[in-house]
Design a protein around this motif. Structure first.
Motif, PDB file in Angstrom:
ATOM      1  N   ARG A  34     -22.125 -11.793  -2.273  1.00  0.00           N
ATOM      2  CA  ARG A  34     -21.789 -12.171  -0.899  1.00  0.00           C
ATOM      3  C   ARG A  34     -22.564 -13.422  -0.471  1.00  0.00           C
ATOM      4  O   ARG A  34     -22.022 -14.281   0.228  1.00  0.00           O
ATOM      5  N   THR A  50     -18.208 -14.274  -3.120  1.00  0.00           N
ATOM      6  CA  THR A  50     -17.061 -13.516  -2.619  1.00  0.00           C
ATOM      7  C   THR A  50     -17.563 -12.311  -1.848  1.00  0.00           C
ATOM      8  O   THR A  50     -18.757 -11.998  -1.851  1.00  0.00           O
ATOM      9  N   THR A  51     -16.664 -11.638  -1.170  1.00  0.00           N
ATOM     10  CA  THR A  51     -16.899 -10.309  -0.614  1.00  0.00           C
ATOM     11  C   THR A  51     -15.748  -9.423  -1.075  1.00  0.00           C
ATOM     12  O   THR A  51     -14.655  -9.916  -1.374  1.00  0.00           O
ATOM     13  N   ASP A  54     -12.365  -9.877   0.742  1.00  0.00           N
ATOM     14  CA  ASP A  54     -11.701 -11.189   0.676  1.00  0.00           C
ATOM     15  C   ASP A  54     -10.960 -11.295  -0.660  1.00  0.00           C
ATOM     16  O   ASP A  54     -11.534 -11.678  -1.681  1.00  0.00           O
TER      17      ASP A  54
END
Length: 279
Positions: A34, A50-51, A54
């Motif tokens: 994250r 990224t998460t 998403d």
């Protein structure tokens, strides 16, 4: 051709521990995180932002990845939706095999409410078209001392028993699976400690081996809700916390398994080992 491995949760205990073991063995890794600025450099590892929720960023972060260690997301009101989004992204990116940190006794009607999240996540993985492996760990042994607030472990656990597992053993088991993922495809491994203890016994051990005197106080559900009101947590989270104790009382967390030893070649740590600094 060597398979490319991605490890999530690198800034946490389990994901970080697995990544450090594999990197120390010369395995090149992708580390989807994250906050890359919080990720300490690791030899041979590529950090990507990224998460889980998403999908677009996750597809990009997982490009070229064959094997994925998916550490379950932090608790939230709809964690299943977050997990599903990331699983869908993994499938779209071409990931072949997902190793997921699930929970012991995951089931749609588990007394431990978060165990239901894990069951639904497992079901989504089963239907994803990717190979899967589940690491069904019990509650973390490392969290047991933190159950005590002001010297008291409170909750409706009664005389139920808990075979809690050390995070270090989950890390070692995860690394073992990722060394030979094909051998574990379609398998669920139950990760437990070497013993199952009541919370009264845990309190006695904490009193013996730490500077603090700890006791266990059994509660009704209503008493448990009232005693946690000061935390200001949302209702779903309070109920999840309390269901931990309810599940212990119902015997859902006393299951014993030799999977840690079978995977790692060593006996799992017990509460005394952990408090004595072994690991």
């Amino acid at each position: 051709m060597e398979q490319r491995i991605a490890v999530t949760g690198y800034t946490g205990t389990v994901g970080g521990g697995v990544a450090r073991i594999l990197a120390g063995e010369g395995v090149p890794l992708v580390l989807p995180v994250r906050a890359p600025e919080r990720a300490r450099p690791l030899p041979g590892a590529e950090v990507r932002r990224t998460t889980y929720a998403d999908v677009g960023a996750s597809v990009k972060a997982l490009e070229g990845v064959d094997i994925l260690l998916m550490v379950s997301a932090a608790e939230e009101a709809d964690r299943v939706a977050t997990h599903r989004a990331f699983i869908d992204a993994a499938a779209e990116a071409g990931v072949q095999h997902v190793v997921y940190t699930s929970f012991l006794g995951a089931a749609p009607d588990a007394a431990f409410l978060l165990g239901r999240d894990h069951w639904h996540t497992e079901e989504h993985l089963r239907s994803s078209g990717m190979a899967w492996t589940f690491l069904r760990d019990n509650l973390y042994l490392d969290a047991v001392p933190g159950l005590a607030e002001n010297g008291v472990i409170r909750g409706p656990a009664g005389t139920g028993r808990l075979s809690a597992v050390a995070q270090a053993d989950v890390v070692r088991a995860g690394a073992a699976v990722l060394r030979a993922p094909g051998e574990h495809a379609g398998k669920a491994h139950d990760l437990t400690g070497p013993e199952a203890f009541t919370l009264a016994e845990a309190a006695a051990t904490l009193s013996e081996l730490t500077p603090h005197t700890v006791r266990f106080e059994n509660q009704t559900h209503e008493e448990a809700v009232a005693s946690r009101a000061e935390h200001g947590a949302p209702d779903w989270q309070v109920e999840a916390w309390i269901s931990t104790y309810t599940a212990i009382a119902r015997g859902e967390m006393d299951r014993m398994s030799d999977d840690v030893e079978r995977l790692t070649g060593r006996q799992p740590l017990g509460l005394r080992d952990l408090l004595s600094g072994e690991g």
